[in-house]
Design a protein around this motif. Structure first.
Motif, mmCIF file in Angstrom:
data_model
loop_
_atom_site.group_PDB
_atom_site.id
_atom_site.type_symbol
_atom_site.label_atom_id
_atom_site.label_comp_id
_atom_site.label_asym_id
_atom_site.label_seq_id
_atom_site.Cartn_x
_atom_site.Cartn_y
_atom_site.Cartn_z
ATOM 1 N N TYR A 47 0.824 -1.213 0.000
ATOM 2 C CA TYR A 47 0.000 0.000 0.000
ATOM 3 C C TYR A 47 0.863 1.271 0.000
ATOM 4 C CZ TYR A 47 -3.051 -3.650 1.845
ATOM 5 O OH TYR A 47 -3.711 -4.833 2.057
ATOM 6 N N GLY A 48 2.005 1.237 -0.704
ATOM 7 C CA GLY A 48 2.847 2.430 -0.833
ATOM 8 C C GLY A 48 3.637 2.766 0.424
ATOM 9 N N ARG A 49 3.630 1.862 1.409
ATOM 10 C CA ARG A 49 4.397 2.135 2.628
ATOM 11 C C ARG A 49 5.878 1.862 2.386
ATOM 12 N NH1 ARG A 49 0.601 -1.538 5.605
ATOM 13 N NH2 ARG A 49 -1.311 -0.357 5.845
ATOM 14 N N THR A 50 6.718 2.237 3.377
ATOM 15 C CA THR A 50 8.144 1.927 3.255
ATOM 16 C C THR A 50 8.470 0.718 4.128
ATOM 17 O OG1 THR A 50 8.695 3.401 5.064
ATOM 18 C CG2 THR A 50 8.803 4.331 2.852
ATOM 19 N N LYS A 112 4.763 -8.032 14.163
ATOM 20 C CA LYS A 112 5.087 -8.369 12.782
ATOM 21 C C LYS A 112 6.547 -8.823 12.647
ATOM 22 C CE LYS A 112 4.608 -6.499 8.113
ATOM 23 N NZ LYS A 112 3.705 -5.782 7.228
ATOM 24 N N LEU A 113 6.706 -9.989 12.053
ATOM 25 C CA LEU A 113 8.024 -10.589 11.883
ATOM 26 C C LEU A 113 8.524 -10.425 10.451
ATOM 27 C CD1 LEU A 113 10.038 -12.541 13.415
ATOM 28 C CD2 LEU A 113 8.793 -14.401 12.356
ATOM 29 N N GLY A 114 7.589 -10.307 9.517
ATOM 30 C CA GLY A 114 8.008 -10.195 8.128
ATOM 31 C C GLY A 114 6.862 -9.769 7.234
ATOM 32 N N GLY A 115 7.236 -9.392 6.018
ATOM 33 C CA GLY A 115 6.219 -8.945 5.070
ATOM 34 C C GLY A 115 6.581 -9.374 3.659
ATOM 35 N N ILE A 116 5.566 -9.351 2.817
ATOM 36 C CA ILE A 116 5.730 -9.794 1.429
ATOM 37 C C ILE A 116 5.145 -8.727 0.511
ATOM 38 C CG2 ILE A 116 5.099 -11.592 -0.242
ATOM 39 C CD1 ILE A 116 4.649 -13.470 2.197
ATOM 40 N N GLU A 236 -20.171 -10.571 5.337
ATOM 41 C CA GLU A 236 -19.584 -9.644 4.350
ATOM 42 C C GLU A 236 -18.200 -10.125 3.964
ATOM 43 O OE1 GLU A 236 -19.743 -5.682 5.981
ATOM 44 O OE2 GLU A 236 -21.830 -5.433 5.345
ATOM 45 N N GLN A 237 -17.797 -9.757 2.733
ATOM 46 C CA GLN A 237 -16.467 -10.141 2.264
ATOM 47 C C GLN A 237 -15.723 -8.890 1.814
ATOM 48 O OE1 GLN A 237 -17.253 -12.943 -0.858
ATOM 49 N NE2 GLN A 237 -17.653 -14.595 0.592
ATOM 50 N N TYR A 238 -14.449 -8.845 2.117
ATOM 51 C CA TYR A 238 -13.649 -7.663 1.796
ATOM 52 C C TYR A 238 -12.373 -8.041 1.053
ATOM 53 C CZ TYR A 238 -16.612 -5.029 4.954
ATOM 54 O OH TYR A 238 -17.679 -4.411 5.542
ATOM 55 N N GLY A 239 -12.017 -7.201 0.080
ATOM 56 C CA GLY A 239 -10.763 -7.388 -0.663
ATOM 57 C C GLY A 239 -9.637 -6.564 -0.059
ATOM 58 N N PHE A 240 -8.424 -6.731 -0.612
ATOM 59 C CA PHE A 240 -7.264 -5.982 -0.119
ATOM 60 C C PHE A 240 -7.562 -4.492 -0.158
ATOM 61 C CE2 PHE A 240 -4.819 -9.372 -2.664
ATOM 62 C CZ PHE A 240 -5.031 -10.311 -1.673
ATOM 63 N N GLY A 241 -7.176 -3.812 0.881
ATOM 64 C CA GLY A 241 -7.309 -2.359 0.901
ATOM 65 C C GLY A 241 -8.723 -1.880 1.161
ATOM 66 N N GLU A 242 -9.671 -2.787 1.310
ATOM 67 C CA GLU A 242 -11.063 -2.365 1.528
ATOM 68 C C GLU A 242 -11.409 -2.297 3.006
ATOM 69 O OE1 GLU A 242 -13.072 -4.209 -2.524
ATOM 70 O OE2 GLU A 242 -13.515 -5.137 -0.599
ATOM 71 N N ILE A 243 -10.510 -2.795 3.822
ATOM 72 C CA ILE A 243 -10.815 -2.870 5.251
ATOM 73 C C ILE A 243 -9.530 -2.743 6.055
ATOM 74 C CG2 ILE A 243 -10.656 -5.406 5.359
ATOM 75 C CD1 ILE A 243 -13.183 -5.214 7.169
ATOM 76 N N GLU A 244 -9.678 -2.157 7.222
ATOM 77 C CA GLU A 244 -8.521 -1.948 8.087
ATOM 78 C C GLU A 244 -8.744 -2.731 9.380
ATOM 79 O OE1 GLU A 244 -6.819 2.028 10.114
ATOM 80 O OE2 GLU A 244 -8.185 2.299 8.423
ATOM 81 N N TRP A 245 -7.688 -3.342 9.884
ATOM 82 C CA TRP A 245 -7.811 -4.081 11.150
ATOM 83 C C TRP A 245 -7.770 -3.085 12.313
ATOM 84 C CZ3 TRP A 245 -7.388 -9.615 11.389
ATOM 85 C CH2 TRP A 245 -7.038 -10.222 10.194
#
Ligand code: BTN
Length: 262
Positions: A47-50, A112-116, A236-245
């Motif tokens: 999502y454009g983060r660093t 968080k231990l890692g990201g992809i 309800e179902q949500y896609g990437f970027g449509e919902i925040e935890w």
């Protein structure tokens, strides 16, 4: 640094994903080519983060891959393959509460231990190439406050050899990305749910309109949509970027979700 497969080692670079895309655009790399570094000056997150990582301490690489046929409709399979490759390679290290936070963050407990970061090149609706960028905190012991990050060293008291880890992850990824049987993908889908962070728990979310709500996390469907059951039993179902935890995972006390102040 030596591997027994084709790779490019850059002691320092902007981002291995940027470099891998560059390799793809200028050369004709073999399937499974790896770009790896010790330090990134412009590491990219989702999502454009660093993505920031202390020099020489962590695993930072991007795999250039031409997977078995994947279309727009089945693209979530890339996330299944990546997440489970990391789980399979890291599980023997006895990291407590290792899980996948949808869609493909790697967590130890609530940190968080890692990201992809996956970047795809399409030919029409068919995936032609994928660049899979993986960052895993291995030996870093201090993180900026508020980041709720952790590392293998912090979780286990030990840090595995980074190159051996990269090599095992690459091998597992290449194996998953060559799956062609539907039943094998279904198996990965089932395994993904087993390792899914928060599954079967009531959590707080915020949708795109800013509405905060509590819902039961039921799972993730084969299209990669997060499946929630709301308090009034609507699904309800949500896609990437449509919902925040919400809340931030660092403040969830397992088993005490319903007491959270939000
Ligand atoms: C995320 O969780 O936001 C994804 C982070 C991915 C970071 C890795 S580090 C190696 C590769 N190169 C990058 O610039 N990003 C990925």
């Amino acid at each position: 640094m030596t591997f027994d497969f084709p790779y490019l080692y850059l002691p320092e670079t902007d981002s291995t994903n940027i470099q891998a895309m560059e390799v793809l655009s200028k050369t004709n790399p073999p399937n499974g080519f790896l770009v790896i570094t010790d330090y990134q000056t412009a590491g990219k997150g989702q999502y454009g983060r660093t993505w920031q990582s202390e020099a020489g301490k962590n695993l930072l690489f991007s795999l250039i891959c031409q997977p078995s046929p994947i279309s727009l409709a089945t693209v979530f399979r890339l996330h299944l393959a990546c997440s489970l490759a990391l789980i399979d390679v890291l599980e023997p290290l006895s990291i407590p509460d290792l899980s996948i936070k949808w869609p493909n963050d790697l967590y130890a407990g609530t940190n968080k231990l890692g990201g992809i970061l996956i970047q795809n090149i399409w030919k029409g609706t068919q995936l032609q190439w994928t660049v899979i960028g993986i960052g895993i905190n291995v030996d870093q012991e201090q993180f900026p406050p508020g980041l709720n990050a952790t590392s293998i060293r912090l979780e286990t008291g030990d840090a595995p050899d980074r190159l051996a880890l990269a090599s095992r992850i690459r091998q597992q990824l290449m194996s998953f990305l060559s799956i062609s049987e539907e039943s094998d993908w279904r198996h990965l889908q089932e395994r993904y749910q087993v390792h899914l962070f928060g599954i079967g728990r009531h959590l707080l979310f915020r949708n795109r309109s800013g509405l905060v709500f509590r819902a039961l996390l039921e799972g993730v469907n084969p299209e990669g949509l997060l499946c929630l059951c709301l308090e009034d039993n609507r699904r309800e179902q949500y896609g990437f970027g449509e919902i925040e935890w919400l809340p931030d995972p660092r403040s969830i006390v397992p088993g005490m979700e319903s007491n959270h102040p939000f």
